[in-house]
Design a protein around this motif. Structure first.
Motif, PDB file in Angstrom:
ATOM      1  N   GLY A  72       0.794  -1.215   0.000  1.00  0.00           N
ATOM      2  CA  GLY A  72       0.000   0.000   0.000  1.00  0.00           C
ATOM      3  C   GLY A  72       0.827   1.266   0.000  1.00  0.00           C
ATOM      4  O   GLY A  72       0.310   2.371  -0.048  1.00  0.00           O
ATOM      5  N   ASP A  73       2.127   1.092   0.041  1.00  0.00           N
ATOM      6  CA  ASP A  73       3.026   2.228   0.141  1.00  0.00           C
ATOM      7  C   ASP A  73       3.392   2.746  -1.251  1.00  0.00           C
ATOM      8  O   ASP A  73       3.876   2.002  -2.093  1.00  0.00           O
ATOM      9  CB  ASP A  73       4.289   1.759   0.882  1.00  0.00           C
ATOM     10  CG  ASP A  73       5.202   2.905   1.218  1.00  0.00           C
ATOM     11  OD1 ASP A  73       5.350   3.828   0.396  1.00  0.00           O
ATOM     12  OD2 ASP A  73       5.784   2.884   2.320  1.00  0.00           O
ATOM     13  N   CYS A  74       3.180   4.051  -1.445  1.00  0.00           N
ATOM     14  CA  CYS A  74       3.450   4.660  -2.746  1.00  0.00           C
ATOM     15  C   CYS A  74       4.866   4.401  -3.212  1.00  0.00           C
ATOM     16  O   CYS A  74       5.120   4.219  -4.400  1.00  0.00           O
ATOM     17  CB  CYS A  74       3.280   6.172  -2.668  1.00  0.00           C
ATOM     18  SG  CYS A  74       1.621   6.642  -2.302  1.00  0.00           S
ATOM     19  N   ALA A  77       4.942   1.007  -4.741  1.00  0.00           N
ATOM     20  CA  ALA A  77       4.016   0.781  -5.846  1.00  0.00           C
ATOM     21  C   ALA A  77       4.708   0.951  -7.196  1.00  0.00           C
ATOM     22  O   ALA A  77       4.368   0.287  -8.169  1.00  0.00           O
ATOM     23  CB  ALA A  77       2.827   1.724  -5.724  1.00  0.00           C
ATOM     24  N   LYS A  78       5.704   1.816  -7.240  1.00  0.00           N
ATOM     25  CA  LYS A  78       6.385   2.050  -8.514  1.00  0.00           C
ATOM     26  C   LYS A  78       7.197   0.834  -8.957  1.00  0.00           C
ATOM     27  O   LYS A  78       7.248   0.511 -10.140  1.00  0.00           O
ATOM     28  CB  LYS A  78       7.332   3.249  -8.395  1.00  0.00           C
ATOM     29  CG  LYS A  78       6.637   4.539  -8.068  1.00  0.00           C
ATOM     30  CD  LYS A  78       5.742   5.022  -9.192  1.00  0.00           C
ATOM     31  CE  LYS A  78       5.012   6.265  -8.763  1.00  0.00           C
ATOM     32  NZ  LYS A  78       3.880   6.580  -9.626  1.00  0.00           N
ATOM     33  N   LYS A  81       4.761  -1.591 -10.409  1.00  0.00           N
ATOM     34  CA  LYS A  81       4.300  -1.251 -11.740  1.00  0.00           C
ATOM     35  C   LYS A  81       5.309  -1.672 -12.803  1.00  0.00           C
ATOM     36  O   LYS A  81       4.960  -2.322 -13.784  1.00  0.00           O
ATOM     37  CB  LYS A  81       4.067   0.259 -11.825  1.00  0.00           C
ATOM     38  CG  LYS A  81       3.555   0.696 -13.162  1.00  0.00           C
ATOM     39  CD  LYS A  81       3.303   2.189 -13.198  1.00  0.00           C
ATOM     40  CE  LYS A  81       2.686   2.571 -14.536  1.00  0.00           C
ATOM     41  NZ  LYS A  81       2.322   3.988 -14.562  1.00  0.00           N
ATOM     42  N   VAL A 254       9.950  15.718   4.691  1.00  0.00           N
ATOM     43  CA  VAL A 254       8.625  16.298   4.891  1.00  0.00           C
ATOM     44  C   VAL A 254       8.422  16.647   6.368  1.00  0.00           C
ATOM     45  O   VAL A 254       7.973  17.739   6.707  1.00  0.00           O
ATOM     46  CB  VAL A 254       7.528  15.322   4.416  1.00  0.00           C
ATOM     47  CG1 VAL A 254       6.159  15.798   4.867  1.00  0.00           C
ATOM     48  CG2 VAL A 254       7.573  15.162   2.904  1.00  0.00           C
ATOM     49  N   ASP A 280       6.029  10.795  -5.253  1.00  0.00           N
ATOM     50  CA  ASP A 280       5.049  11.424  -6.142  1.00  0.00           C
ATOM     51  C   ASP A 280       4.685  12.858  -5.792  1.00  0.00           C
ATOM     52  O   ASP A 280       4.536  13.703  -6.664  1.00  0.00           O
ATOM     53  CB  ASP A 280       3.733  10.634  -6.081  1.00  0.00           C
ATOM     54  CG  ASP A 280       3.695   9.559  -7.131  1.00  0.00           C
ATOM     55  OD1 ASP A 280       4.724   9.384  -7.814  1.00  0.00           O
ATOM     56  OD2 ASP A 280       2.658   8.901  -7.266  1.00  0.00           O
ATOM     57  N   TYR A 281       4.500  13.086  -4.530  1.00  0.00           N
ATOM     58  CA  TYR A 281       3.849  14.329  -4.148  1.00  0.00           C
ATOM     59  C   TYR A 281       4.779  15.439  -3.688  1.00  0.00           C
ATOM     60  O   TYR A 281       4.322  16.547  -3.434  1.00  0.00           O
ATOM     61  CB  TYR A 281       2.847  14.043  -3.026  1.00  0.00           C
ATOM     62  CG  TYR A 281       3.452  13.399  -1.811  1.00  0.00           C
ATOM     63  CD1 TYR A 281       4.038  14.172  -0.822  1.00  0.00           C
ATOM     64  CD2 TYR A 281       3.446  12.020  -1.650  1.00  0.00           C
ATOM     65  CE1 TYR A 281       4.598  13.596   0.298  1.00  0.00           C
ATOM     66  CE2 TYR A 281       3.996  11.427  -0.532  1.00  0.00           C
ATOM     67  CZ  TYR A 281       4.574  12.208   0.441  1.00  0.00           C
ATOM     68  OH  TYR A 281       5.134  11.628   1.538  1.00  0.00           O
ATOM     69  N   SER A 283       6.697  17.336  -5.066  1.00  0.00           N
ATOM     70  CA  SER A 283       6.721  18.537  -5.900  1.00  0.00           C
ATOM     71  C   SER A 283       5.511  19.421  -5.606  1.00  0.00           C
ATOM     72  O   SER A 283       5.421  20.540  -6.068  1.00  0.00           O
ATOM     73  CB  SER A 283       6.727  18.148  -7.378  1.00  0.00           C
ATOM     74  OG  SER A 283       5.564  17.414  -7.674  1.00  0.00           O
ATOM     75  N   LEU A 284       4.561  18.889  -4.828  1.00  0.00           N
ATOM     76  CA  LEU A 284       3.345  19.646  -4.509  1.00  0.00           C
ATOM     77  C   LEU A 284       3.443  20.390  -3.187  1.00  0.00           C
ATOM     78  O   LEU A 284       2.566  21.170  -2.840  1.00  0.00           O
ATOM     79  CB  LEU A 284       2.146  18.700  -4.446  1.00  0.00           C
ATOM     80  CG  LEU A 284       1.902  17.829  -5.672  1.00  0.00           C
ATOM     81  CD1 LEU A 284       0.761  16.867  -5.408  1.00  0.00           C
ATOM     82  CD2 LEU A 284       1.602  18.699  -6.875  1.00  0.00           C
ATOM     83  N   LEU A 285       4.494  20.121  -2.452  1.00  0.00           N
ATOM     84  CA  LEU A 285       4.625  20.771  -1.153  1.00  0.00           C
ATOM     85  C   LEU A 285       4.959  22.242  -1.344  1.00  0.00           C
ATOM     86  O   LEU A 285       5.314  22.672  -2.437  1.00  0.00           O
ATOM     87  CB  LEU A 285       5.727  20.084  -0.348  1.00  0.00           C
ATOM     88  CG  LEU A 285       5.523  18.585  -0.106  1.00  0.00           C
ATOM     89  CD1 LEU A 285       6.746  17.986   0.580  1.00  0.00           C
ATOM     90  CD2 LEU A 285       4.268  18.347   0.727  1.00  0.00           C
TER      91      LEU A 285
END
Lengths: 346, 346
Positions: A72-74, A77-78, A81, A254, A280-281, A283-285
């Motif tokens: 379940g960990d992002c 997950a890569k 994939k 983070v 993934d995220y 860059s959104l911080l």
DNA sequence: AATTATCGTGGGAGCGCTCCCACAACTCCT
DNA sequence: AGGAGTTGTGGGAGCGCTCCCACGATAATT
């Protein structure tokens, strides 16, 4: 329903099951006309050879197992994939299973998959791997590839990011921005990746500045957000305070950013933050985190490719068993974003 | 190496293979002493029954297939995790496969897994499902459970979040904060989840205020960040501007927040933002996003549980085949965070 | 023309299991 | 005492395939 067997095909095509078998396995010595006829019948009947029957005689299941700490960990997950992609295109199935960061559970999972007759295993280990564990793996007589760990003195192939050069490059960026007092928050010390990142840090910060003592600037973390936060609190209290911090993974970065914001220390005006992983995220911080990208998807792909090579190879020529040294490193790319800036002019 | 068969066990224990078979399958009519003896031999020999041979005769593989749009996507990874847990604890294997948001690919994958003799399929569909597609699924004679889609007039079990009530609850929160001009950014209109969320939105905003025309306040999006950004740009240009926006998923909300920040519109002082999904990281944004949690892990678990029930049930009593109506809804919890606040006092 | 190689095909054994049936040895009623 | 059940066990068929060997028909070689 699903009862069409190789026999039905044979009967309808007016040949023997052996010939049908030859066709579905792409063997030679089949008359082109017969082949076409059989192919046609197979299509008409929508025949699908039974994997179970096949495996029973060939001892190959065309199943690959993937073990990783947390499905379940992002972050993981890569890998998944990338791995699935290659499996799919080679007509292998991918079976996945979580080990929950537990060495014991991990070994259990390996046994489960082994007992389920996997053709190979891709292991993204959640912890460091002991010598005895390695031996165990080697003795399993089962193709295994390990991602994100270094296995010394072993023939087990590994796939890793180039942690050393990655960290080194990141630190060079900070140094170029004028930073000198650069702290580092490390993760679990037994992990190969952490050790390499720290080595990259040490090399970069002492290169031009031999008087700098990195030991005083290294803080302990555990790869989670909480520990990043705590480490940052410590850094805030330390005098003279650093002007930049390298967190050895993004999660800690983070947490660190939270601590600095809370203390009203501006990023990047007062302090620059460098992460590692490129989740993934990040860059959104605010500000977006400068970090080192780990090509996890590609690593997953590579892992499976190696596995395929080993499997196909051992199938072809068991005699020579040329155990290549399969150990791959992937470049970590520096992603410069908003969390790093020029050193404050005091 | 792995050549120990049921025969070896039988010989060493001085019994017949039938008796060993009875023991490993927990059948009765075995003398307790014999059972113990056999168990011991099994342990000594480290015997593992061959799945292939078993499946060949039982027609059961103990493999479950999971199809989802993108294995590498954090959103879906949670389903995966929940599904794997239940599979593991029931001694089933979970096989995963990406459909890449493509209906055609999805159907291919279903065929692949069907041909690979899965015992059941868990489908997290990447798109709406047509009537003919449903019929196809029903005719496959393969237990299937679908997550996150509504399948009208069918016996295929579904697992869904309660999108309507979720959205309604979220909107009520905004309304309680004093907001009246609340915009909504919808996702792909053919998706059941989107329709339900919109319905929740409409119901909530018109309930106390029948003059409000939601149609004027609904903007189109595509569930991705970019489209959220664009929708927000439109909202900014609209006069009078809304004081709150409900994005029907978090990704769009993230894009929207970027647009508002860029336009110097303060969140939540000038505008409140409500998302939907509760992705891992939205609590880390500035401000942290208020959103509706979708219990994806639990939904994954539930999906597999249903599948297990169906499989075991059809195994036991094929005659009655009691096709229950299996359709589950999970509550969406409102996570109030920093992106929503009182309506600006003009 | 006689020998040998190659091609295309079928038959049979066997992979490791489950499941049905047969059968012996008891126990239990009437 | 004799038939009916119950319990524990073994043997054999068969699941659907692959793979080896045999065999006839051509084709190539001497």
């Amino acid at each position: 329903m699903d009862n069409i067997t190789i026999f039905d095909v044979a009967k309808k095509a007016g040949v023997s099951k052996s010939t049908v078998s030859r066709v579905i396995n792409n063997k030679k010595n089949v008359n082109e006309k017969t082949r076409q006829k059989i192919l046609q019948v197979i299509d008409e009947l929508d025949f699908q050879p039974s994997n179970s029957a096949r495996s029973l005689v060939t001892k190959k299941t065309r199943n690959i197992g993937l073990i990783l700490p947390d499905l379940g960990d992002c972050f993981f997950a890569k890998f998944t994939k990338g791995a699935e992609e290659i499996c799919r295109s080679n007509n292998y199935n991918l079976l996945m299973i979580s080990s929950y960061w537990d060495v014991k559970a991990e070994q259990d999972r390996i046994d489960i998959l082994h007992n389920n007759r996997m053709d190979g295993l891709l292991l993204v280990s959640g912890s460091s791997i002991s010598r005895s564990y390695i031996n165990q793996l080697e003795n399993k007589n089962l193709p295994i590839v390990v991602i994100d760990r270094l296995l010394p003195n072993t023939k087990i192939p590994t796939v890793n990011p180039d942690n050393f050069h990655g960290a080194y490059t990141g630190l060079k960026h900070l140094i170029k921005l004028g930073h000198e007092k650069i702290s580092c928050v490390q993760g679990p010390g037994d992990l190969y990746s952490v050790q390499e990142r720290i080595r990259g840090y040490r090399t970069a910060v002492t290169e031009k500045n031999p008087h700098f003592n990195p030991q005083k600037y290294i803080f302990q973390g555990q790869f989670d957000r909480e520990s990043g936060y705590k480490a940052a609190r410590k850094i805030i209290k330390t005098r003279p305070r650093s002007t930049a911090v390298f967190f050895t993974n993004d999660r800690m970065a983070v947490g660190g950013m939270e601590a600095f914001k809370e203390a009203n220390i501006k990023i990047p005006e007062d302090i620059s933050i460098l992460g590692c992983d490129d989740l993934d995220y990040v860059s959104l911080l605010s500000p977006p985190l400068t970090t080192l990208e780990q090509p996890r998807e590609k690593m997953g792909q590579k892992g499976i490719s190696i596995l395929m090579d080993i499997i196909e190879n051992s199938r072809e020529n068991k005699k020579q068993k040329k155990e290549k040294d399969w150990s791959f490193k992937f470049e970590m790319k520096l992603k410069i974003r908003g969390s790093t800036g020029p050193v404050p002019s005091r």
